[in-house]
Design a protein around this motif. Structure first.
Motif, PDB file in Angstrom:
ATOM      1  N   ASN A  86      93.016  48.182  53.721  1.00 33.49           N
ATOM      2  CA  ASN A  86      92.480  49.064  54.758  1.00 33.49           C
ATOM      3  C   ASN A  86      91.026  48.782  55.128  1.00 33.49           C
ATOM      4  OD1 ASN A  86      92.586  50.091  51.976  1.00 33.49           O
ATOM      5  ND2 ASN A  86      91.287  51.728  52.718  1.00 33.49           N
ATOM      6  N   CYS A 128      88.212  57.533  52.908  1.00 33.97           N
ATOM      7  CA  CYS A 128      88.276  58.218  51.624  1.00 33.97           C
ATOM      8  C   CYS A 128      87.098  57.865  50.734  1.00 33.97           C
ATOM      9  CB  CYS A 128      89.553  57.852  50.892  1.00 33.97           C
ATOM     10  SG  CYS A 128      90.989  58.117  51.890  1.00 33.97           S
ATOM     11  N   ASN A 156     102.789  57.084  47.490  1.00 38.68           N
ATOM     12  CA  ASN A 156     102.292  56.254  46.391  1.00 38.68           C
ATOM     13  C   ASN A 156     102.419  56.977  45.052  1.00 38.68           C
ATOM     14  OD1 ASN A 156     101.668  54.089  48.028  1.00 38.68           O
ATOM     15  ND2 ASN A 156      99.540  54.707  48.360  1.00 38.68           N
ATOM     16  N   VAL A 206     101.007  51.283  54.262  1.00 41.49           N
ATOM     17  CA  VAL A 206     100.347  52.237  55.176  1.00 41.49           C
ATOM     18  C   VAL A 206      99.595  51.520  56.303  1.00 41.49           C
ATOM     19  CG1 VAL A 206      98.481  53.963  55.301  1.00 41.49           C
ATOM     20  CG2 VAL A 206     100.236  54.139  53.527  1.00 41.49           C
ATOM     21  N   GLN A 207      98.959  50.378  55.990  1.00 38.69           N
ATOM     22  CA  GLN A 207      98.200  49.674  57.030  1.00 38.69           C
ATOM     23  C   GLN A 207      98.989  48.508  57.648  1.00 38.69           C
ATOM     24  OE1 GLN A 207      95.322  50.675  58.275  1.00 38.69           O
ATOM     25  NE2 GLN A 207      94.648  52.144  56.729  1.00 38.69           N
ATOM     26  N   SER A 215      94.606  56.320  46.294  1.00 39.54           N
ATOM     27  CA  SER A 215      95.854  57.034  45.954  1.00 39.54           C
ATOM     28  C   SER A 215      96.711  56.216  44.989  1.00 39.54           C
ATOM     29  CB  SER A 215      96.654  57.389  47.212  1.00 39.54           C
ATOM     30  OG  SER A 215      96.939  56.227  47.973  1.00 39.54           O
ATOM     31  N   SER A 247      91.840  52.666  61.298  1.00 43.80           N
ATOM     32  CA  SER A 247      92.379  52.537  59.938  1.00 43.80           C
ATOM     33  C   SER A 247      92.234  53.861  59.202  1.00 43.80           C
ATOM     34  CB  SER A 247      91.640  51.454  59.151  1.00 43.80           C
ATOM     35  OG  SER A 247      92.056  50.197  59.593  1.00 43.80           O
ATOM     36  N   ASP A 304     102.496  49.259  49.245  1.00 45.93           N
ATOM     37  CA  ASP A 304     101.827  50.275  50.059  1.00 45.93           C
ATOM     38  C   ASP A 304     101.670  49.659  51.454  1.00 45.93           C
ATOM     39  OD1 ASP A 304     100.025  51.813  51.441  1.00 45.93           O
ATOM     40  OD2 ASP A 304      98.629  52.087  49.781  1.00 45.93           O
ATOM     41  N   GLY A 345     102.902  62.030  53.459  1.00 45.11           N
ATOM     42  CA  GLY A 345     102.025  60.917  53.858  1.00 45.11           C
ATOM     43  C   GLY A 345     101.901  59.852  52.788  1.00 45.11           C
ATOM     44  N   GLY A 346     100.966  58.939  53.010  1.00 48.06           N
ATOM     45  CA  GLY A 346     100.810  57.783  52.130  1.00 48.06           C
ATOM     46  C   GLY A 346     100.478  58.157  50.693  1.00 48.06           C
ATOM     47  N   THR A 347      99.594  59.126  50.524  1.00 45.61           N
ATOM     48  CA  THR A 347      99.186  59.516  49.169  1.00 45.61           C
ATOM     49  C   THR A 347     100.387  60.035  48.376  1.00 45.61           C
ATOM     50  OG1 THR A 347      96.961  60.029  49.938  1.00 45.61           O
ATOM     51  CG2 THR A 347      97.651  61.073  47.874  1.00 45.61           C
TER      52      THR A 347
HETATM   53  C1  LIG Z   1      96.304  51.519  52.300  1.00 48.32           C
HETATM   54  C2  LIG Z   1      96.385  53.015  52.300  1.00 48.32           C
HETATM   55  N1  LIG Z   1      97.221  53.631  51.444  1.00 48.32           N
HETATM   56  C3  LIG Z   1      97.348  54.973  51.419  1.00 48.32           C
HETATM   57  C4  LIG Z   1      96.611  55.779  52.267  1.00 48.32           C
HETATM   58  C5  LIG Z   1      96.784  57.257  52.192  1.00 48.32           C
HETATM   59  O1  LIG Z   1      97.562  57.766  53.262  1.00 48.32           O
HETATM   60  P1  LIG Z   1      97.517  59.299  53.674  1.00 48.32           P
HETATM   61  O2  LIG Z   1      96.209  59.534  54.362  1.00 48.32           O
HETATM   62  O3  LIG Z   1      98.691  59.488  54.586  1.00 48.32           O
HETATM   63  O4  LIG Z   1      97.655  60.097  52.425  1.00 48.32           O
HETATM   64  C6  LIG Z   1      95.707  55.187  53.169  1.00 48.32           C
HETATM   65  C7  LIG Z   1      94.870  56.016  54.039  1.00 48.32           C
HETATM   66  O5  LIG Z   1      93.732  55.692  54.324  1.00 48.32           O
HETATM   67  C8  LIG Z   1      95.600  53.767  53.190  1.00 48.32           C
HETATM   68  O6  LIG Z   1      94.785  53.140  54.039  1.00 48.32           O
END
Ligand SMILES: Cc1ncc(COP(=O)(O)O)c(C=O)c1O
Length: 384
Positions: free
Chosen positions: A150, A325, A74, A179-180, A101, A8, A177, A69-71
Motif C-alpha cells: 500500500n 493507518c 486478515n 486489498v490493494q 492488520s 490507497s 492480502d 473489510g480488509g482488517t
Molecule cells: C494492504 C492493506 N491491507 C489491509 C487494509 C485494511 O483494510 P480495511 O481498511 O478495509 O480494514 C489496508 C487498508 O489500508 C491495506 O492497504
C-alpha cells in the motif's frame, strides 16, 4: 478545485454506488434472513452480487464471504488457520512490509506461542523466493503475504510463491492480502494456488466497512464472530446490506472495462512521475518500475513530507506521507525496509491515483509541488 490523490487510503464512492446504497436504506430494508417477500428480495440481490464478485475472480459464489473489510478478513483468515493447525504446527511465514492488520495479528499469535518469520524485501520492495524456500520448516503451515504494497506499490511474486507451495510435500496454506490489488491487477486466485484472500470495498470506490474473503473450496474457516450463522456460519451478524449493495455496484462498474481503467490510471501515474522528475530536482522515486498502476511514492530530499502535505492541503490537494493507518507514527516500516535514508523517509510522499483523476489534475499537482518544494527548500536553506 479539490484534487484527491490518496486513493490507497480510501476512494470516493462512485455516484451509482451511493444511489444503490440508498435503495438498501429506503425501499429494500428487509432482513435477508426473513422468509417473507421483503427479506427474500434482499437475499436474492445479495446472491446476485456474490455471484458477480465470484465471476470477477473466476471463482465460485460459495468461495466468497462478506466481512466488514480488509482488517476483518486478515484477522479471520490468519487466526483461523492458526487455530486449526495449532495442535501440530507452529510456524508462519510473512513479510516485514505487511499492513498493520496482518503484522499486529501475527504479533498477537507470537504471544500465544506461534513462531513467525518475517521475510526481508529488496530495494524494490520484493521478497526473494530463495528466502521463502529457506524459511520453510517442517511445522510451517501458513504463508501470508500482501499482493501489492500500500505504500510503494511493489507487487509480490504470488504466482511463483503459489507454484512453489503447491509443489511442497507438506500442506502450507497461502493467504494473500489483495486489498490493494483487487480491481488493479487482473488475476485468478485458483491459478495462483491461493487458499485465502482479503479484499476491501472502500479501496475500489465502494463504501467503508465492507469487504469480502475468498476461501478456496474445501478450506475451513473457524469464525471470529459466532452468532446467527449468516454467511454459512463463517461470519455471523445481520448482513451490512447497504455496504454489500454498494460494493456490488462498484465491482459491477469496475468490471465493465477493467483493463481500460487500469491503463488509464497507469498513464496518469506515468505522467505524474515524468513531470516530477523533469520539473523538480533532487527527488527519488521509491516505487518500483514494475509496480502497481495506482501508487507513486517519491522522496523530495531536503523537505519534510508532512510539511509538504499540509502545503498541498492548502491548495486542496490531498496526498499522504505513508499509509493512513501509520501516518500518525514516525518512520514508515516499509520505507525503512527498502533501505531509504532518514532524509528520504522524512521527505516521502505517496501519491495514489484512481480512474476519477484527470491529466489536468496531474499537471496542476506538479505545478503546486514545484512551487511548494522550492519554497520549503528556500526556507530551510535560509535557516541553515
Ligand atoms: C494492504 C492493506 N491491507 C489491509 C487494509 C485494511 O483494510 P480495511 O481498511 O478495509 O480494514 C489496508 C487498508 O489500508 C491495506 O492497504
Amino acid at each position: 478545485m479539490e484534487i484527491y490523490l490518496d486513493n490507497s487510503a480510501t476512494t470516493k464512492p462512485y455516484p451509482e454506488v451511493v444511489d444503490k446504497m440508498v435503495v438498501a436504506l429506503t425501499n429494500q430494508y428487509g432482513n435477508p434472513s426473513a422468509i417473507y417477500k421483503k427479506g427474500i428480495e434482499v437475499e436474492r440481490e445479495i446472491k446476485e452480487i456474490r455471484r458477480n464478485i465470484a465471476r470477477s475472480l473466476g471463482a465460485k459464489e460459495t468461495e466468497i464471504y462478506f466481512t466488514s473489510g480488509g482488517t476483518e478478513c486478515n484477522n479471520t483468515i490468519i487466526r483461523s488457520v492458526a487455530n486449526l493447525n495449532k495442535k501440530t504446527k507452529k510456524h508462519i511465514i510473512s513479510t516485514c512490509i505487511e499492513h498493520p492488520s496482518v503484522l499486529n495479528t501475527l504479533k498477537d499469535l507470537e504471544e500465544q506461542g506461534f513462531e513467525v518469520t518475517y521475510l526481508p524485501v529488496d530495494s524494490q520492495g520484493k521478497i526473494s523466493i530463495d528466502d521463502l524456500k529457506n524459511a520453510i520448516k517442517d511445522d510451517t503451515f501458513l504463508v501470508s503475504t500482501m499482493h501489492v504494497n500500500n505504500e510503494i506499490g511493489a507487487i509480490q511474486p504470488i504466482e511463483e510463491i503459489g507454484k512453489y507451495l503447491k509443489a511442497l510435500k507438506q500442506k502450507v496454506y497461502f493467504h494473500v492480502d489483495a486489498v490493494q490489488s483487487y480491481a488493479k491487477i487482473k488475476f485468478r486466485p485458483s491459478k495462483y494456488n491461493i487458499d485465502f484472500m482479503s479484499v476491501s470495498g472502500h479501496k475500489l470506490h465502494g463504501p467503508k466497512g465492507i469487504g469480502f474473503m475468498y476461501v478456496k473450496e474445501n478450506n475451513r474457516i473457524k469464525p471470529l464472530l459466532t452468532g446467527g450463522g449468516q454467511e454459512i456460519g463463517v461470519r455471523s451478524g445481520t448482513e451490512n446490506v447497504p455496504g454489500i449493495y454498494g460494493l456490488g455496484k462498484a465491482v459491477e462498474i469496475l468490471n465493465q472495462d477493467l483493463q481500460g481503467t487500469i491503463d488509464k490510471i497507469k498513464s496518469l501515474r506515468d505522467l505524474l512521475k515524468k513531470e516530477i522528475v523533469e520539473n523538480i530536482d533532487n527527488v527519488k522515486i521509491n516505487s518500483p518500475e514494475d509496480g502497481v498502476c495506482h501508487v507513486l511514492n517519491v522522496s523530495f530530499r531536503g523537505v519534510k513530507g508532512e510539511v509538504l502535505l499540509h502545503y498541498l492541503e492548502q491548495k486542496e490537494i490531498y496526498v499522504s506521507t505513508g499509509s493512513a493507518c501509520s501516518s500518525k507514527k514516525k518512520g514508515s516500516h516499509v520505507l525503512n525496509a527498502i533501505g531509504l535514508s532518514a532524509e528520504e523517509i522524512e521527505g516521502a510522499i505517496r501519491f495514489s491515483l484512481s480512474d476519477l483523476n484527470t491529466e489536468e489534475e496531474i499537471r496542476e499537482v506538479v505545478k503546486a509541488l514545484k512551487e511548494s518544494v522550492s519554497d520549503l527548500r528556500m526556507i530551510i536553506g535560509r535557516r541553515r
